[in-house]
Design a protein around this motif. Sequence first.
Motif, PDB file in Angstrom:
ATOM      1  N   PRO A  65      31.760  49.697  22.791  1.00  0.00           N
ATOM      2  CA  PRO A  65      30.273  48.732  22.189  1.00  0.00           C
ATOM      3  C   PRO A  65      28.571  49.506  22.896  1.00  0.00           C
ATOM      4  O   PRO A  65      28.861  50.034  24.288  1.00  0.00           O
ATOM      5  CB  PRO A  65      31.038  47.625  23.253  1.00  0.00           C
ATOM      6  N   GLU A  69      27.022  41.941  23.468  1.00  0.00           N
ATOM      7  CA  GLU A  69      26.893  41.090  21.497  1.00  0.00           C
ATOM      8  C   GLU A  69      28.038  41.849  20.645  1.00  0.00           C
ATOM      9  O   GLU A  69      28.620  41.652  20.647  1.00  0.00           O
ATOM     10  CB  GLU A  69      24.615  41.346  20.997  1.00  0.00           C
ATOM     11  N   GLN A  70      28.044  42.298  20.632  1.00  0.00           N
ATOM     12  CA  GLN A  70      29.118  43.742  20.458  1.00  0.00           C
ATOM     13  C   GLN A  70      30.031  43.315  21.026  1.00  0.00           C
ATOM     14  O   GLN A  70      31.104  42.971  19.918  1.00  0.00           O
ATOM     15  CB  GLN A  70      29.163  45.133  20.834  1.00  0.00           C
ATOM     16  N   ALA A 135      32.961  44.290  16.377  1.00  0.00           N
ATOM     17  CA  ALA A 135      31.970  45.136  17.301  1.00  0.00           C
ATOM     18  C   ALA A 135      31.189  45.746  16.335  1.00  0.00           C
ATOM     19  O   ALA A 135      29.498  46.397  17.358  1.00  0.00           O
ATOM     20  CB  ALA A 135      32.883  45.197  18.258  1.00  0.00           C
ATOM     21  N   THR A 138      28.208  44.804  14.755  1.00  0.00           N
ATOM     22  CA  THR A 138      27.422  43.729  15.116  1.00  0.00           C
ATOM     23  C   THR A 138      25.918  44.819  15.814  1.00  0.00           C
ATOM     24  O   THR A 138      26.451  45.747  16.492  1.00  0.00           O
ATOM     25  CB  THR A 138      28.228  43.350  16.275  1.00  0.00           C
ATOM     26  N   CYS A 140      23.085  45.376  18.144  1.00  0.00           N
ATOM     27  CA  CYS A 140      22.175  45.267  19.804  1.00  0.00           C
ATOM     28  C   CYS A 140      20.866  45.027  19.328  1.00  0.00           C
ATOM     29  O   CYS A 140      20.320  45.422  18.706  1.00  0.00           O
ATOM     30  CB  CYS A 140      22.922  46.692  20.622  1.00  0.00           C
TER      31      CYS A 140
END
Length: 142
Positions: A65, A69-70, A135, A138, A140
């Motif tokens: 990641p 957030e991930q 992940a 998502t 960033c």
Amino acid sequence: MNASRIIRRSVITGAGVVAAVALGTTSASAHHCYIPMYSLNGPTSANWLVINAEEGAAMFGIFTPSCDEQVDAGYAALREAGLPVAIKLMETRTIGDPKDGGKMNPNGANGKGLEYFGAGSTLADEMLGVWAGAAMNTVCPA
């Protein structure tokens, strides 16, 4: 089914396949069993090696990641799917191995309790695939 859902499932499936291959060819598979963990705040011990989904995905080259957030999205997806967030491997012996005085559990690939790689358990593979899929999908923040 909408296009984003199809793409998401494809990514998750692809990550799961990569994870299955990785788990089948690494030192983690030298242990034939593991305990799924559903909390990252479980007790720790020097006898146990704990591999959480984030560490496992990075360890096997599936995904690393770029932001919190991930990481959070991956763990949220695992909790939503009812999957473990980590696995525990006994480092001092192999649980359930008759050579170590144990007894194999005939239900060792049913998603409850002690899981056996050799019995066809895919729980660890599913954990890595779902975590990595969420992940990866998502973005960033800038």
